[in-house]
Design an enzyme around this catalytic site. Sequence first.
Site, PDB file in Angstrom:
ATOM      1  N   ASP A 110       8.172  -4.837  -1.532  1.00 33.82           N
ATOM      2  CA  ASP A 110       8.787  -3.606  -1.028  1.00 33.82           C
ATOM      3  C   ASP A 110       8.111  -3.122   0.252  1.00 33.82           C
ATOM      4  OD1 ASP A 110       9.460  -4.061  -3.675  1.00 33.82           O
ATOM      5  OD2 ASP A 110       9.404  -1.969  -4.261  1.00 33.82           O
TER       6      ASP A 110
ATOM      7  N   GLU B 167      17.824  -9.330  -9.702  1.00 38.28           N
ATOM      8  CA  GLU B 167      17.074  -9.769 -10.875  1.00 38.28           C
ATOM      9  C   GLU B 167      17.953  -9.888 -12.113  1.00 38.28           C
ATOM     10  OE1 GLU B 167      13.875  -6.973 -10.972  1.00 38.28           O
ATOM     11  OE2 GLU B 167      12.748  -8.007  -9.397  1.00 38.28           O
TER      12      GLU B 167
END
Length: 772
Positions: free
Chosen positions: A360, A490
């Site tokens: 991130d 994911e």
Amino acid sequence: MNQDYIKPDPWSIIEEGYSPSNVKASESLFSMGNGAMGQRANFEEDYSGPTFQGSYIGGVYYPDKTRVGWWKNGYPEYFAKVLNAPNWIGIRIVINGETLDLNRCSKVAKFRREFNMKEGWYRRSFEAVLENGVSVEVQATRFMSLEHYELGAIHYQLRFPKDDVKVEATPYLDSGITNEDTNWDDPFWKTTKVWSAGSRAFIEAHTLKTRFHTCTFMDARLFLEGKPLEASPQCEERETYVGHTYNISVPRGETLSICKYGGYTVDLNHPADGLSKAADTVMDTAVKQGFDNLLEAQRLAWDAIWEMSDITIEGDVRAQQGIRFNILHLNQTYTGRDSRLNIGPKGFTGEKYGGSTYWDTEAYCIPFYMATKDQHVARNLLEYRFSHLEKAIENAAKLGFSNGAALYPMVTMNGEECHNEWEITFEEIHRNGAIAFAIYNYFRYTGDYTYIPEMGLEVLIGIARFWHQRATFSEQKQKYVILGVTGPNEYENNVNNNWYTNYMARWCIRYCLEQLGKVKDGYPDDYTRIIGHTRLSDRETQQWKKVADGMYFPYSETHQVYLQQDGFLDKELIPAAELDRAIRPLNQKWSWDRILRSPYIKQADTLQGFYFFEDDFTEEELERHFDFYEPFTVHESSLSPCVHSIQASKLNRMEQAYSFYLRTSRLDLDDYNKEVEEGLHITSMAGTWMSIVEGFGGMRIRDDKLSFFPRIPSQWKSYSFKINFRNRILKVEVSSEGSHFYLDSKEEMSIRVNGQRVVLKPENTVHVPGIL
């Protein structure tokens, strides 16, 4: 829990009315930090209701042994836990023999919390009636000092409107704490020394295994009607506790005040045997300056931050509050002061995800810090990764890679991989590309090339080596494929040829080859050093090029889109809008098996590639892919709405862009994912900033210059932001009438607005009429 109890306000986060069901959520929302330490908004006084006590120290962690049912070769041995540190904020209040505890009071009225974002302080006030009938009015103000990064300060006031009372006030420290996030309920801390010295108290403790040495400290002073009380406290020292109890008679209508200074000194910054001495120095400074002067310094420090990083929005108070809330927490989490620290997904607001470094930082956070700070702050984030290169090589070696191939960890504190879900640890390898992209993005924005020959090229070589070895030549396809991966989505594990991963792999190899040529030509000494250290040969780079040139990308001729992965069209393609809202969010309502077989996308995946590499594709291609993938996207990642908002803005779909913006900016304030009590989503907050600057403002780097395509949501009258571009400050204001650009620099600067060249003169404003 009410998801919409925070009052709209442009400069403050405000809660009115006491609701036990909101306490844990508010502890997250009103969290404070100064880049070095942080504190959830726990009550200072005792509270017996549901609460999540959290005090945190940057860089201090514990290697909690991995907990899995079936060990797999290559698993990391531990998951790094950000630690709940010894509690320094506690002040026990006993009134006429009864403990002040809002969970047990017979009446609580006028309860109010405020986090003044502009000035950087938090205040809580209430009126309560204890079970013994005593009425009390309380106001507590606190802040985490930006000027003195080891210091927090509390001003706790009590007033009794109806009775003369006897008060036992006990400021204390407590190291007998536990983590909310733990695998085996192991003790993380060992307390070694507890002692008092006058109005001061100390607890020395170190973490087990990692042996970070800390000193938690406090200095508490009492005042009645503003006059210092000279009473000596009764000291209580236990194995993990030290408290100072003051017994005071308080006349009706008078105010008892407690000024408490506390915090941590750590052996990251001081000799381990000098922590209490360093703590004394911090407290000497605090007592000398006093609470009011420290608070004024806090206001000035936040003034300087807001002067550069503020975004103003006229006509939409919820949007304004949202963006400032995000900017506030980004600045509370990371200041750039210490290159050993990074930006955890929860910052200093909770323990989920281990509080460690994720991809991130490179994918979402660096643009914010580049544009609102000096460039050295972003460079520190890149240096953090360079310092972990050897660990990245070790991580790759554990999985069977060789010759200096580097796989940066999905989750880390010190460069070692410490994520223990196989589908993430082994397969979400696209994180490697984010590191390389950040190097490219840093140079593109700052113009500072020095990082690449000094550090970055070695990082790029390690990453290129990994992608070369990770690719497999398919005889059937006569192409190089990448098998068994998890992309940014994911909700698909162990798939083949995730388009984003394959595209990123090819880009990384080509970018590394390009930088090798540039460093060879422009920095021959660095080039010789790097080649000698890495033992890189022309034969090896030719093998890299062969992989990059022959990379396979799944594509559907029918839909005219790149496929997220080989088997995407085999799924039952039912748009997310047709799902019953009662079964959302999927990750809380569906089995993992059902999710994996579905077409639903947690966050931008193929569209993440279109965001990073938009210059490689036409707007028509973006539109086609957006229309294909967004309907299947359930946005159950905090990182999802921002990317979609930016792309919707580029496609001039302003209602959709605005909806995504509001979701990302108020993700925590409105608790979209029903999990805010676990902590805030810090890294996605940088995406909120990008939604305005890159989305609505249309800011890009084109031909080494700033470019803007400004747009504005119909809900707004205007908005403005500042950016620091190569040490020149540019203020941008946008309304429905057009845009204004003001240059704060001694040199003129040319930019492009709506495709047209605009020359900006120093300290002059240029108006560009019209909005696309």
